[in-house]
Structures are given as C-alpha cells and as structure tokens.
Scaffold this motif. Structure first.
Motif, short mmCIF file in Angstrom:
data_model
loop_
_atom_site.label_atom_id
_atom_site.label_comp_id
_atom_site.label_asym_id
_atom_site.label_seq_id
_atom_site.Cartn_x
_atom_site.Cartn_y
_atom_site.Cartn_z
N LEU A 162 0.84 -1.20 0.00
CA LEU A 162 0.00 0.00 0.00
C LEU A 162 0.87 1.25 0.00
N MET A 164 4.02 1.60 -0.88
CA MET A 164 4.79 1.80 -2.09
C MET A 164 3.91 2.31 -3.22
N MET A 165 2.69 1.74 -3.26
CA MET A 165 1.78 2.17 -4.31
C MET A 165 1.44 3.65 -4.17
N ALA A 166 1.22 4.08 -2.93
CA ALA A 166 0.90 5.49 -2.72
C ALA A 166 2.06 6.35 -3.17
N VAL A 168 4.40 5.59 -5.48
CA VAL A 168 4.47 5.56 -6.95
C VAL A 168 3.41 6.49 -7.53
N GLY A 169 2.20 6.38 -6.97
CA GLY A 169 1.11 7.19 -7.50
C GLY A 169 1.36 8.66 -7.31
N ALA A 170 1.84 9.04 -6.12
CA ALA A 170 2.08 10.46 -5.86
C ALA A 170 3.15 10.98 -6.80
N HIS A 172 3.89 9.82 -9.69
CA HIS A 172 3.40 9.88 -11.06
C HIS A 172 2.47 11.07 -11.28
N LEU A 173 1.62 11.34 -10.28
CA LEU A 173 0.66 12.43 -10.46
C LEU A 173 1.33 13.79 -10.45
N THR A 174 2.45 13.92 -9.73
CA THR A 174 3.07 15.24 -9.65
C THR A 174 4.16 15.42 -10.69
N ARG A 175 4.41 14.39 -11.51
CA ARG A 175 5.48 14.51 -12.50
C ARG A 175 5.11 15.53 -13.57
#
Lengths: 180, 459
Positions: A162, A164-166, A168-170, A172-175
């Motif tokens: 959970l 790590m996924m958060a 990765v997602g964060a 990715h979204l802020t890239r």
C-alpha cells in the motif's frame, strides 16, 4: 480526580471540534485542530493506549497538520476567499444532509454505548476474572511489537504494498510532463 | 499465497521495466505474469484449504474461483489497454503497475480470513484506483472523478474501520472463525455493539459496491475516469466487493439474518429503482452503463438477501456474465469514441452496416445485460430470482421483474441505433487485441447461456 481530568479532556476535544467545523476562517480552524488532536491523544493515554497517543502526536500533529499548514500558506489567497464565502445559513441544504448523517451515526453509537452496561462483552468479563488486564504501569509497546512480528506479520508486510503504491502514484501524479 | 506474491512481484517487475524504458515488454510481461497466477491457482485447486499465517487468509474454493475471475478480467482489460495509454503519457509502466497492485488488493478482499486483511485489501484496491481515476492530469473530468472518489472513499473507509472496531469490541477478535464462534455460541446475548458494527460494515461495503443510497459517486467517477479504468472499476472491483461482502456475511452473520436482511432488502429495492430510472433518461452511453451498473449491484445484492449455500454460485455466475458484457460495452465505446469523438447513443448509429461483427458482439453484450435467454445474463438473473423466490420474498421478485423490463428498454436503444438507424460515417477500425477480447467475451457469454453447468458446479 481521574474522572475530572477525563471529562476535562473530552470537553476540550468535543468543544473545539464543534467550534472547528462551524469556523469560516481556515487558519483558525487549523489551529483549533491542534487542540482537538492533543486532547484526543490525552484520552488515549487514559485508555492505557500510550503507543497510540504517541503516534497520534508524532504523525498527526507533527506530520499531517504541519503539512496542512504548509498547504494553507502556499495556496492561492483568492481561492481560499471563495471557499470561505460558502453557505452561512445553519439550515442550508448541504448542512442539514450532513447533520442528518452525523445524527444517525451518533444515535447508533450512543445506543450501543448505553446498552453496553447490561451486555458486557464476555471476553472482558473473562479477562477480568483471570486477571489478565493491563494496568497503568504495564508496557503495551512490547505486546504490539511482538504481535506485529508474529500474528500480524502478513498484514504488516502487505501494508508495504500500500505504501509503495501510494508513493508511486504520488510521484506519477506530480510529475511534469511535456505538452504533446 | 503464491499467487499474491506473484502478483505483487509482477507489479514491481513492471516498474523496473519502466525504469529501463522497456516499453514493448510491459504488456507481454504483465500478461505472462497473470497467466502464471492463474496456473498457480489451478495447481492449488482441490487441496483442502487451511487458514494461513495465523488465520489471515484462506484460499478455499470460493476465494480461488473469485480470484481467478478477477485475474482473467484483468487480462482482458490489459489486452484492451494496448496502445490506449500511450496517447496520454509517455510513462506507461505506472499504469500497469497500479492496475496490478489494485488486482492484488482485490485478491486479498476475496480471500481474507481476518478483518485486518479485509481492511488492507480494500485500501490497496481503492488507493490504486484513486490514482488511476485521475491519471489524465489535464482532463478536468478525470481530476473531478479522482477527487470525488478519493474523498468519498476515505469517508467510507472510516465507516469500515468503525464497524470492524465495534465487531472487535463485541467479540474480542478480528478472526472470522472466532467471530462466527461468538455469534453461534451466544444466541441471546449478542452485544449491541455487534449490531452497530454490522450496520456500519453494510454502509461501507455497499459504498464499495456502488449500491444505493451510497451510489452518488458512481456516475461521476465512472463518467470522468478514462474508459479503461472505468472497465476495471465496473468489473474487477465490483466482483471483489460483492465477493468480500458475501464472504463476510456468509461466514459470520447468518444467525443474525433477522436483523440485517430487512436493511439490505430496502437497500436492494432502492438500488434497483435508482439505477434503472436514471439510466433510462441518459443520453450518453457511458453514463447509461454507469447507472446500469448501479442496478446490477442491486441484482447482486439479491444473493446476500437470500443468503445460503447457493449464494456464492449465483454471485459467481451473475458477476461473470455482467463483467464480460460490460467489457464489451465499454470496450466498444472506446472504439466508437475514437472514431466519432462522441459517447452519445447517436454515435452508434448504423454501426451494423460497416462493422457487422463488432455490432454482433455489442448486441450479444446488451442482450446479456438485459437478461434475454440464451445469454449468460439470463441464467445469472434466473439464478438470482430463484434464490430469492426460494426465500419467499415474492414482492422483491415482482419489483425486480419490473426493473428488468426497464433495463431492456435502455439496452435496446443501443441495438436499435446500431441496426435501424442510417449510417453517417466510415467503418471503425478494430485492432487485433480488441477482436480477440470481444470474440472471447461474446463466445463465453453465449456458451454460459447454453451450458450454465460449466460454472455453477465450481464452488
């Protein structure tokens, strides 16, 4: 004396929470939130959950709330002004729906706690009879550590997915992406 | 257990592939890993299942069958995703990784044996979707979907935790076997905390399932998210949510039926009517499918209202039929939208003249969703209705039949548009993977409609 301190903490927590949700000014609301979190941490200490109390202060007060303050300071002033000009009537439509839901929820909890006196859970009675209760001087952190590494090992490991996924997602979204 | 490890390692491997810019390898590697997971489950099949890791997970037939359904649905979704994501971002590894992580959560939700695992599974499944729903950063609808889903989801998680805490307070354990033991051994003295806990769990699980009156997020989130993510939400997540719901209630709460069945009965009726009545008035196919998914959540709840030994089978059948048709429905919408830029019913006008096979697949899917005989959807509805009838809930069946009639109305609008409206554009190009997925889904829908016994004997 103990009961007095307990009721004082709860009164502070509930009172500032009520003021908090009716507050129009965001900065004041955030600082009231400090008080709520601290007094709830005090209540945890009373429930002999000192570990939870410490994590509450470390994570919520030290981490989350400071982040919220930063977000508040870095955000756009006009945007906040718009937010603060929300509905001011007490019985405006969104307010009473929220009121209804929270009243239902409160009713369920109050009913359950009122009935609790007559139906004390069997495991509590058994623990009291056997004398396996936790006293104020006992350390709970040992138990938590041992349980995390034995009985709750699988959830403990799966939580890492959970987290790590958060991350990765964060990320990715802020890239920043090049405009196509 | 090996399946869960495979899935999570697969997602990490996909992230590594993204790091080394091996974009071509992403899809084949993910598909291979998923197929390997199915094989690992197949090897486990038939052995007696024991709760593993101090009773945290239990891979009984129920868990294995539903996990395999979730994995196969994900394979179909991933096949559709070939060159879907490439357009929105150059970094596609994260999409695959997040979908696989979400699948891991779904597998945990269907195989939990401890409420702690249920909670973590639901969180893993939904947090991945919060991110995926907002993956189109520049699209306003996608941002709105992500924010709405996140806020409402976090709220329902609060209810879930509260419910679990109350169950723990009453029974003194998170373990399903211990909770069941508590319910069975105290027929009179069940603590009121326990009842409050059941109510709160119903709220949060109904939220994840998208059942009324906790459905308000569904249309906006399904509509705003990228269509592929919507497919994943409408199929895999719904499967996992209903399976987890059923597992918890079938395992633990059957002796307390008199308490919670009326609650669920009312919710089911509201869900059916809300879903169908709002689906009728929609002009966009995507929104129509979103609302109709609410009504299908209502049909799925039938199995829990009439809970019993056959519930698992009927849920399995219904959810398989529904998911396959949904994949065809939304998948064809991707193609139609790409060609015409519109999601309205008019975009399907005259499709049958230039794309006869695609139209046939869509027609089969719509017939199955509407519940017309010789499709899997009919058998699914039949099993649900007969389960409820056996429980003497005649009123519910009458209302459900009215709703099924409403469903036929709006599903047939798509078919009418395809076959009886004039054509105003060129043929739509259907790429290889889409053909494979549509063919497989339509074939399985028909086969299950004719030979339902293939699936019903599994659990």
């Amino acid at each position: 004396m103990q009961a007095l301190v307990f009721y004082a903490f709860s009164a502070i927590a509930i009172g500032s929470a009520v003021v908090l949700v009716s507050m129009q000014n965001m900065a004041r609301a955030l600082f009231l939130f400090f008080i709520v979190l601290f007094s709830v941490a005090g209540l945890y200490v009373f429930a002999l959950a000192d570990f939870v109390a410490i994590t509450q202060i470390l994570i919520y007060v030290g981490g989350v709330l400071v982040l919220m303050l930063f977000a508040f300071m870095l955000s756009n002033k006009t945007l906040l002004d718009q937010l603060q000009r929300g509905t001011s009537h007490f019985f405006a439509l969104p307010v009473w729906q929220a009121l209804l839901i929270s009243a239902c929820f409160l009713a369920i909890l109050v009913y359950a706690s009122l009935q609790l006196g007559t139906f004390q859970p069997a495991w509590m009675v058994a623990a009291e009879a056997a004398g396996t209760t936790i006293g104020p001087a006992d350390s709970t952190v040992n138990h938590i550590g041992i349980h995390l590494m034995t009985r709750y090992l699988l959830p403990f490991e799966v939580v890492s997915i959970l987290l790590m996924m958060a991350l990765v997602g964060a990320a990715h979204l802020t890239r920043k992406e090049a405009n196509p | 257990m090996s399946a869960i490890i495979t899935l999570s390692l697969l997602a990490i491997l996909v992230l590594y592939l993204g790091l080394f810019k091996a974009r071509r390898a992403l899809l084949p590697v993910s598909l291979l890993g998923l197929v390997a997971t199915v094989v690992l489950y197949g090897v486990q099949w038939g052995k007696t299942a024991e709760p593993l890791y101090s009773g945290m997970v239990l891979f009984d037939h129920f868990a294995v069958v539903f996990s395999v359904v979730c994995v196969i649905l994900t394979i179909l979704v991933l096949l559709l995703s070939k060159d879907y994501f490439d357009k929105s971002s150059p970094h596609v590894a994260e999409y695959y990784a997040l979908l696989l992580f979400s699948l891991t959560g779904a597998v945990l939700v269907v195989s939990f044996h401890n409420l702690a695992m249920l909670f973590i599974g639901i969180e893993i499944m939904s947090v991945a979707l919060y991110i995926l729903a907002g993956i189109r950063k520049k699209d306003f609808a996608s941002n709105e979907a992500a924010l709405k889903y996140f806020l409402m989801g976090a709220y329902s998680t609060g209810f879930l935790l509260f419910g679990i805490a109350l169950l723990y307070g009453a029974s003194g354990s998170f373990d399903l076997a211990a909770i069941k033991e508590y319910v069975v051994s105290n027929p009179q003295g069940i603590s009121p905390l326990f009842y409050a806990g059941i109510l709160l769990l119903i709220v949060s699980l109904a939220f994840k399932l998208g059942a009324a009156p906790f459905h308000f997020w569904t249309p906006d989130v399904y509509d705003g998210s990228p269509i592929l993510i919507t497919i994943f939400m409408a199929t895999v997540v719904k499967t996992a949510a209903i399976a987890g719901f059923l597992r918890l209630f079938y395992f633990c709460f059957i002796p307390l039926q008199d308490f919670w069945v009326p609650v669920l009965l009312v919710m089911t009726i509201i869900t059916l009517f809300v879903g169908n009545l709002t689906a009728i008035v929609q002009q966009s196919v995507k929104r129509m499918l979103a609302y109709s998914s609410i009504s299908h959540a209502g049909y799925l709840l039938f199995a829990i209202v009439a809970i019993g030994a056959t519930s698992a089978n009927s849920v399995l059948f219904y959810v398989t039929a529904y998911s396959l048709s949904t994949i065809i429905g939304f998948g064809s919408l991707i193609l139609v939208k790409r060609a015409t830029g519109s999601e309205h019913f008019e975009a399907f006008n005259g499709l049958a003249k230039k794309n006869p096979y695609l139209s046939l697949a869509i027609a089969i899917a719509m017939l199955s969703l509407a519940g017309i005989p010789l499709t899997a959807g009919f058998v699914g509805k039949f099993m649900m209705f007969s389960g409820v009838l056996a429980d003497y809930q005649v009123l519910l069946v009458v209302l459900a039949v009215i709703n099924a009639a409403m469903g036929i109305f709006y599903y047939f609008r798509v078919i009418v548009a395809m076959y009886f409206k004039p054509l105003d554009r060129d043929a739509i190009v259907v790429s290889g993977p889409y053909r494979v997925v549509f063919f497989l889904a339509a074939l399985i829908t028909l086969l299950l409609g004719v030979y339902p016994a293939w699936l019903t004997g599994l659990i």
